[in-house]
Enzyme design. Sequence first.
Site, PDB file in Angstrom:
ATOM      1  N   SER A 163      29.028  -5.424 -18.365  1.00  9.65           N
ATOM      2  CA  SER A 163      29.796  -5.030 -19.541  1.00  9.65           C
ATOM      3  C   SER A 163      28.976  -5.230 -20.816  1.00  9.65           C
ATOM      4  O   SER A 163      27.942  -4.589 -21.001  1.00  9.65           O
ATOM      5  CB  SER A 163      31.112  -5.805 -19.559  1.00  9.65           C
ATOM      6  OG  SER A 163      32.010  -5.261 -20.482  1.00  9.65           O
ATOM      7  N   ASP A 258      38.112   2.192 -15.350  1.00  5.39           N
ATOM      8  CA  ASP A 258      37.347   1.523 -16.399  1.00  5.39           C
ATOM      9  C   ASP A 258      37.146   2.477 -17.572  1.00  5.39           C
ATOM     10  O   ASP A 258      36.597   3.566 -17.399  1.00  5.39           O
ATOM     11  CB  ASP A 258      35.991   1.086 -15.835  1.00  5.39           C
ATOM     12  CG  ASP A 258      35.147   0.302 -16.821  1.00  5.39           C
ATOM     13  OD1 ASP A 258      35.559   0.126 -17.974  1.00  5.39           O
ATOM     14  OD2 ASP A 258      34.048  -0.136 -16.425  1.00  5.39           O
ATOM     15  N   HIS A 288      37.379  -2.386 -14.246  1.00  4.42           N
ATOM     16  CA  HIS A 288      36.389  -3.125 -15.024  1.00  4.42           C
ATOM     17  C   HIS A 288      36.592  -4.628 -14.816  1.00  4.42           C
ATOM     18  O   HIS A 288      37.708  -5.133 -14.897  1.00  4.42           O
ATOM     19  CB  HIS A 288      36.528  -2.793 -16.503  1.00  4.42           C
ATOM     20  CG  HIS A 288      35.437  -3.350 -17.352  1.00  4.42           C
ATOM     21  ND1 HIS A 288      34.297  -2.644 -17.651  1.00  4.42           N
ATOM     22  CD2 HIS A 288      35.303  -4.551 -17.963  1.00  4.42           C
ATOM     23  CE1 HIS A 288      33.512  -3.384 -18.414  1.00  4.42           C
ATOM     24  NE2 HIS A 288      34.098  -4.552 -18.614  1.00  4.42           N
TER      25      HIS A 288
END
Length: 320
Positions: A163, A258, A288
């Site tokens: 991320s 996501d 995610h």
Amino acid sequence: MPVVLDPDAAAVYKTFLDADRPPYEALTAAEARADYSQARFATNPEPPELARVEALAIPAPHGKIPARLYVPMKLRQRDGLSPALVFFHGGGWVIGDLDTHDVAARKLAVEGELIVISVDYRLAPEHKFPAAVDDAIAATHWIAANASALGIDASCLCVGGDSAGGNLAAVVAIAARNGNGPAIAGQVLIYPAVDFAMTHASHSEPETSLLLTHSVIRWFRDHYLNGTADTHDWRASPARAPTLVGLPPAYVLTAGGDPLRDEGDDYAQRLKVAGVPVTYRHFPGQFHGFFTMGKLLPQADVAAKEIGAWLRISASDDRS
């Protein structure tokens, strides 16, 4: 794009909904950090045993950058030195730390049979952009300069993260390519955030707004960036770099549920067009953040093993 979660991912998502916890955007940064830190006990698997774990304090212009060195039981070595991965944790540049990603770093060390150094860069909003970038670059410089003392082969140094950490890894790779950093052997980008314009379709599809919701992404952005001008700076949005030519081989992972899915996919395709060797892996039934949830999601272990196998090739003296 329709998103159908795997049964285990759907069960985890339902549990989060049933818990009715306040969204991060309703919390202060400090409250969100505490909440995220506490959640790891329910989602992280048992930490694998390692040969050695050592705290580091990396010197930087503003002071010391905390870091943690992981040495697995089975370690690839040549002439007493080992390949390494410099790892940057996720958390939207606002939350997360060495502890929230301790198990992830351990698993990558075990699966990749290499040294991992996890870097605890400064967080926003106390330290806005480009503080995290500066720390990531400074830490990578220092690790390369002190490679021998750390037992690391500087010619087999990779960067990676999930991320926001994937964002920082991509930025470090570009900076190094541009001359501001050591040679990087490979980059591991786990559902990376690479474009703050947030114009890809997955940023507006209801099906992707699951654990990482569209509103919390904006909350992270507003805490991290100084203003809209930062959106166009490649150090914030590596997809905005003038060229991706000459970057190191990449492993890019995306998840179906996501908001960052499409920008990660697009970045992988642009790397390929630029002539960069890319291994692209899409997990359509995951959301995610699944990579750190191995206690509940078996696909997290699948991803760790695949990334480890990729690292054993990319971070190797005999890579082609």
